[in-house]
Design an enzyme around this catalytic site. Sequence first.
Site, short mmCIF file in Angstrom:
data_model
loop_
_atom_site.label_atom_id
_atom_site.label_comp_id
_atom_site.label_asym_id
_atom_site.label_seq_id
_atom_site.Cartn_x
_atom_site.Cartn_y
_atom_site.Cartn_z
N PHE A 3 0.81 -1.22 0.00
CA PHE A 3 0.00 0.00 0.00
C PHE A 3 0.85 1.27 0.00
CE2 PHE A 3 -2.76 -3.03 2.35
CZ PHE A 3 -3.92 -2.93 1.61
N SER A 6 -5.62 1.67 -9.09
CA SER A 6 -6.73 2.62 -8.96
C SER A 6 -7.58 2.62 -10.22
CB SER A 6 -6.16 4.01 -8.74
OG SER A 6 -7.18 4.99 -8.87
N TYR A 8 0.40 11.06 -10.20
CA TYR A 8 -0.10 9.99 -9.32
C TYR A 8 -0.72 8.87 -10.16
CZ TYR A 8 -3.74 7.46 -6.87
OH TYR A 8 -4.56 6.46 -6.44
N LYS A 60 0.35 4.59 -11.03
CA LYS A 60 -0.47 3.38 -10.98
C LYS A 60 -0.42 2.64 -12.31
CE LYS A 60 -1.57 4.00 -6.74
NZ LYS A 60 -0.84 3.18 -5.73
C1 UD1 Z 1 -9.63 10.89 -6.38
C2 UD1 Z 1 -8.63 10.69 -7.48
C3 UD1 Z 1 -8.32 9.24 -7.61
C4 UD1 Z 1 -7.78 8.73 -6.30
C5 UD1 Z 1 -8.80 8.99 -5.21
C6 UD1 Z 1 -8.26 8.59 -3.87
C7 UD1 Z 1 -9.05 12.55 -9.04
C8 UD1 Z 1 -9.47 12.92 -10.41
N1 UD1 Z 1 -9.14 11.25 -8.73
O1 UD1 Z 1 -10.82 10.24 -6.76
O2 UD1 Z 1 -7.38 9.03 -8.62
O3 UD1 Z 1 -7.51 7.36 -6.42
O4 UD1 Z 1 -9.13 10.37 -5.18
O5 UD1 Z 1 -7.45 9.56 -3.31
O6 UD1 Z 1 -8.65 13.38 -8.26
N2 UD1 Z 1 -16.13 16.36 -4.64
C9 UD1 Z 1 -16.90 17.45 -4.31
N3 UD1 Z 1 -16.50 18.23 -3.28
C10 UD1 Z 1 -15.36 18.00 -2.56
C11 UD1 Z 1 -14.57 16.86 -2.90
C12 UD1 Z 1 -14.99 16.07 -3.95
O7 UD1 Z 1 -17.93 17.70 -4.94
O8 UD1 Z 1 -15.03 18.76 -1.63
C13 UD1 Z 1 -16.58 15.47 -5.72
C14 UD1 Z 1 -15.55 15.29 -6.83
O9 UD1 Z 1 -15.67 16.30 -7.78
C15 UD1 Z 1 -15.92 13.89 -7.32
C16 UD1 Z 1 -16.43 13.18 -6.08
O10 UD1 Z 1 -16.80 14.21 -5.17
O11 UD1 Z 1 -16.96 13.97 -8.24
C17 UD1 Z 1 -15.39 12.28 -5.44
O12 UD1 Z 1 -14.20 13.03 -5.25
P1 UD1 Z 1 -12.97 12.45 -4.44
O13 UD1 Z 1 -13.42 11.93 -3.12
O14 UD1 Z 1 -11.88 13.47 -4.45
O15 UD1 Z 1 -12.53 11.18 -5.27
P2 UD1 Z 1 -12.16 11.06 -6.83
O16 UD1 Z 1 -11.91 12.34 -7.46
O17 UD1 Z 1 -13.18 10.18 -7.45
#
Ligand code: UD1
Length: 339
Positions: free
Chosen positions: A82, A126, A151, A155
């Site tokens: 990890f 990922s 990042y 992967k």
């Molecule tokens: C992100 C990474 C991914 C990584 C994972 C774990 C990107 C593009 N992808 O996934 O590669 O493996 O984190 O660290 O960054 N959101 C909001 N408000 C917030 C935060 C997030 O609306 O304050 C939304 C985002 O736009 C997204 C969803 O919530 O649509 C999930 O976001 P997040 O938890 O950051 O995960 P990923 O972006 O899917």
Amino acid sequence: MKTVLVTGGLGFIGSHTTVELLARGYRVLVADNLANTRREVLDGIASIAGIRPTWANVDLADPVACRSFLAGHPDLAGIIHFAAHKAVGESVQKPLAYYRNNFGSLLNLLEFTAEHPRCGLIFSSSCTVYGQADQLPVCEDAPIKPAESPYGNTKQVGEEILRDVAKAHGFRAIALRYFNPIGAHPSAKIGELPLGVPQNLVPFITQSAAGLRAGLKVFGNDYATRDGTAVRDYIHVVDVALAHIDALERLFAGKGSEAVEVFNLGTGTGSTVLEVIAAFERATGKKLQWDFAPRRPGDVVAAYADTNKAAAELGWRAERSLDQCMADAWRWQQTLPGR
Ligand code: UD1
């Protein structure tokens, strides 16, 4: 009793996996340099499992330190790797640090498995390797899209390195492509410890509900989805942890024909950001304050897993609901200082 090395075993997914390995009777050796966690996690693990795993504070990206550490453990049955940097935005700012750390530790561990081909290796990959998939749910043979960040590239290229080295040296490995691991152990003794302002949705939500952060933003309300917000496959960290043990035991049993197999770890169900917020409010009875904000650069519209391969080959399925994820994440948040 088989010994399993868990690198990054004091991190979010690593700590939950360590607990489940101990529960199944494995001897666990944790290697973690506390780059993004705290030593107290070991107490949480010990309290849940009733056993304190051996912990080594070692930087696995340092070839000399890694080699001398592993020289003391020639009898490892498996390694679950990890330990890696994982912040997308930071990786854009500090690509060298990401490449040095994530490739360095992988290469140093592969030097060991090349010399000890009976030692099985599980690699943390990922769903980011799929980018915006052309077809959803996305299955493991979907095309790999150009990485959006250093990042993500660690992967993609990490999987390729693994494949080349495993083939050449005759050992077996499994790469697990995580979708969005969230939640915490139901005991609330271990969970996610984001340092600074959380970039991920669920830690931001729990910190907002705890009154530690204002300004929860929903990034984008004009996506072509059922409510205009982006869709992800959120999966409970305990389900993710359990999949690692099934994967390891698949290697021990000599099942599968490829040197490196790849499995998606998701639930198969996509949830929008607004659905996650609603699930949190339902599961905890807490009301969240939030606003819409512009789309976050680099975000895909939708990602959720085809889970058939993991079910058929690993015999694994995610069992915990989104509401349980939220309830467990919130219970964990309430144990944290400054709550
Ligand atoms: C992100 C990474 C991914 C990584 C994972 C774990 C990107 C593009 N992808 O996934 O590669 O493996 O984190 O660290 O960054 N959101 C909001 N408000 C917030 C935060 C997030 O609306 O304050 C939304 C985002 O736009 C997204 C969803 O919530 O649509 C999930 O976001 P997040 O938890 O950051 O995960 P990923 O972006 O899917």
